[in-house]
Design an enzyme around this catalytic site. Structure first.
Site, PDB file in Angstrom:
ATOM      1  N   THR A 157      -3.628   6.308  -1.715  1.00 50.18           N
ATOM      2  CA  THR A 157      -4.519   6.293  -0.553  1.00 50.18           C
ATOM      3  C   THR A 157      -4.988   7.734  -0.416  1.00 50.18           C
ATOM      4  O   THR A 157      -4.407   8.606  -1.053  1.00 50.18           O
ATOM      5  CB  THR A 157      -3.654   5.892   0.675  1.00 50.18           C
ATOM      6  OG1 THR A 157      -3.269   4.538   0.538  1.00 50.18           O
ATOM      7  CG2 THR A 157      -4.333   6.082   1.994  1.00 50.18           C
ATOM      8  N   ARG A 185      -5.741  -8.473   3.550  1.00 49.02           N
ATOM      9  CA  ARG A 185      -4.516  -7.726   3.898  1.00 49.02           C
ATOM     10  C   ARG A 185      -4.862  -6.401   4.586  1.00 49.02           C
ATOM     11  O   ARG A 185      -5.768  -5.696   4.169  1.00 49.02           O
ATOM     12  CB  ARG A 185      -3.712  -7.407   2.648  1.00 49.02           C
ATOM     13  CG  ARG A 185      -2.586  -6.390   2.887  1.00 49.02           C
ATOM     14  CD  ARG A 185      -1.967  -5.893   1.609  1.00 49.02           C
ATOM     15  NE  ARG A 185      -0.992  -4.850   1.819  1.00 49.02           N
ATOM     16  CZ  ARG A 185      -1.229  -3.548   1.718  1.00 49.02           C
ATOM     17  NH1 ARG A 185      -2.442  -3.120   1.429  1.00 49.02           N
ATOM     18  NH2 ARG A 185      -0.271  -2.668   1.912  1.00 49.02           N
ATOM     19  N   GLY A 215      -2.885  -2.873   5.328  1.00 53.00           N
ATOM     20  CA  GLY A 215      -1.661  -2.095   5.140  1.00 53.00           C
ATOM     21  C   GLY A 215      -1.459  -1.180   6.333  1.00 53.00           C
ATOM     22  O   GLY A 215      -1.922  -1.450   7.441  1.00 53.00           O
ATOM     23  N   ASP A 216      -0.813  -0.058   6.090  1.00 51.71           N
ATOM     24  CA  ASP A 216      -0.548   0.896   7.166  1.00 51.71           C
ATOM     25  C   ASP A 216      -1.765   1.756   7.504  1.00 51.71           C
ATOM     26  O   ASP A 216      -1.882   2.271   8.622  1.00 51.71           O
ATOM     27  CB  ASP A 216       0.586   1.842   6.743  1.00 51.71           C
ATOM     28  CG  ASP A 216       0.198   2.633   5.481  1.00 51.71           C
ATOM     29  OD1 ASP A 216      -0.111   1.984   4.463  1.00 51.71           O
ATOM     30  OD2 ASP A 216       0.176   3.875   5.521  1.00 51.71           O
ATOM     31  N   THR A 263       0.614   8.075   2.730  1.00 44.91           N
ATOM     32  CA  THR A 263       0.219   7.299   1.558  1.00 44.91           C
ATOM     33  C   THR A 263       1.483   6.634   1.032  1.00 44.91           C
ATOM     34  O   THR A 263       2.538   7.246   1.035  1.00 44.91           O
ATOM     35  CB  THR A 263      -0.398   8.180   0.453  1.00 44.91           C
ATOM     36  OG1 THR A 263      -0.315   7.484  -0.795  1.00 44.91           O
ATOM     37  CG2 THR A 263       0.302   9.510   0.291  1.00 44.91           C
ATOM     38  N   GLY A 264       1.362   5.398   0.631  1.00 49.51           N
ATOM     39  CA  GLY A 264       2.551   4.738   0.094  1.00 49.51           C
ATOM     40  C   GLY A 264       2.562   3.258   0.410  1.00 49.51           C
ATOM     41  O   GLY A 264       1.521   2.671   0.735  1.00 49.51           O
ATOM     42  N   GLY A 298       2.489   0.280   2.202  1.00 46.57           N
ATOM     43  CA  GLY A 298       2.026   0.059   3.568  1.00 46.57           C
ATOM     44  C   GLY A 298       2.956  -0.777   4.423  1.00 46.57           C
ATOM     45  O   GLY A 298       3.161  -0.485   5.604  1.00 46.57           O
TER      46      GLY A 298
HETATM   47  N1  GLY Z   1      -0.845   2.756   2.064  1.00 39.51           N
HETATM   48  C1  GLY Z   1      -1.848   1.932   1.615  1.00 39.51           C
HETATM   49  C2  GLY Z   1      -1.568   0.509   1.684  1.00 39.51           C
HETATM   50  O1  GLY Z   1      -0.464   0.064   1.524  1.00 39.51           O
HETATM   51  O2  GLY Z   1      -2.475  -0.220   1.901  1.00 39.51           O
END
Ligand code: GLY
Length: 306
Positions: free
Chosen positions: A160, A188, A190-191, A211-212, A214
């Site tokens: 990300t 979807r 994510g975070d 980043t990672g 989510g």
């Molecule tokens: N951190 C990005 C995601 O999981 O969408």
């Protein structure tokens, strides 16, 4: 007042022959944000400018470099948060826009909220954002990678992009943008667009972009956790590492994070093999870029303090 800016281009495995491209992209983004800060622009403007550069660079999983979802389409998520007002604007699973971070900015200015899918696209249309055919956001490289990984049954990383900044008025901002993963089901989230999870900015403490993975990050509200760990004057490097520890201990997650505090000190940590980052503070003549924390430690960079 100290100025400071830091960007990341995602936590993942970065092979030796990919390191220079990642560093070059992060340096360019940092410089774009720095130019805004140096001419007196706001932290929000600087973050938006830096993330737009990363969204244009197919090296990174955001904007034009976005991963394709399980249906072979690009859907993007992005958000911006203002540390002064605690306002956040975001878009989720949006298609057919050039710069999701700029749509997020317009959302923040219009009415801080999170808009998804067709509603987000409709908002972009009515608020003058750059639109395109959704297919134009599929880069050739990501299309080939998607086909190869699909055939091999492999998952991509959760890389990300993001940015945090401190401006001359002492305001902090954070921004995050992503194309998700190649195994995303359509729709979807994510975070990344969720305040507290993929980003957080609190003018009394600091700002963070994640980043990672989510789903893991969201379960421990990791960006807010990292910012709260700055309380009491803890150095951002230590707060970032502690946040990574929380993620591993509580949900066994994988991620990377960048942090900035109210004094313009920056910090970062990762438990994925690599993370591409670059930063510049008032103490530096030019931005520095790294793809592993050890690289910075080897260079003995003492320029963390603004
Ligand atoms: N951190 C990005 C995601 O999981 O969408």
């Amino acid at each position: 007042m100290n100025l400071a800016i830091m960007v990341h281009g995602g936590a993942k495995e970065i092979y030796a022959d990919e390191a220079e491209t990642h560093k070059a992209g992060c340096l360019q983004a940092t410089q774009a944000g720095w130019d805004v800060l140096a001419r007196g622009g706001s932290a929000l403007d600087a973050v938006e400018a830096a993330v737009r550069v990363l969204e244009d660079d197919p090296t990174f999983n955001a904007g034009f470099g976005s991963e394709l979802n399980s249906a072979g389409e690009v859907e993007m998520c992005a958000a911006l948060m203002d540390g002064a007002s605690l306002g956040a604007g975001g878009v989720g699973a949006i298609q057919g826009v050039r710069h999701p971070i700029t749509v997020a900015r317009r959302v923040l200015e219009d009415e801080p909220t999170l808009l998804v899918s067709h509603g987000a696209r409709r908002f972009a249309e009515t608020h003058g954002a750059e639109l395109c055919d959704p297919a134009q956001m599929v880069s050739e490289g990501k299309r080939r990678e998607w086909e190869r990984k699909r055939a091999a049954g492999q998952r991509s990383g959760h890389d990300t992009v993001g940015c945090v900044a401190l401006d001359r008025d002492g305001n902090l901002a954070a921004g995050t943008s992503t194309g998700g993963t190649n195994t995303n089901p359509p729709g979807r989230l994510g975070d990344s667009p969720l305040p507290g999870c993929g980003l957080y900015a609190d003018g009394t403490l600091g700002a963070c972009s994640m980043t990672g993975d989510g789903e893991s990050i969201a379960r421990v509200v990791l960006a807010k956790t990292a910012v709260d760990l700055l309380d009491g004057g803890r150095h951002p490097d230590e707060a970032a590492q502690r946040a990574m520890d929380v993620l591993r201990e509580r949900v066994d997650g994988r991620a990377g994070c960048i942090l900035i505090d109210t004094a313009g000190r920056i910090g970062w940590a990762h438990n994925e093999p690599n993370i591409a980052v670059a930063y510049r503070t008032s103490a530096m003549d030019a931005p520095h870029a790294f793809v592993h924390k050890c690289e910075e430690q080897r260079e003995g960079s003492s320029e963390h303090a603004a």
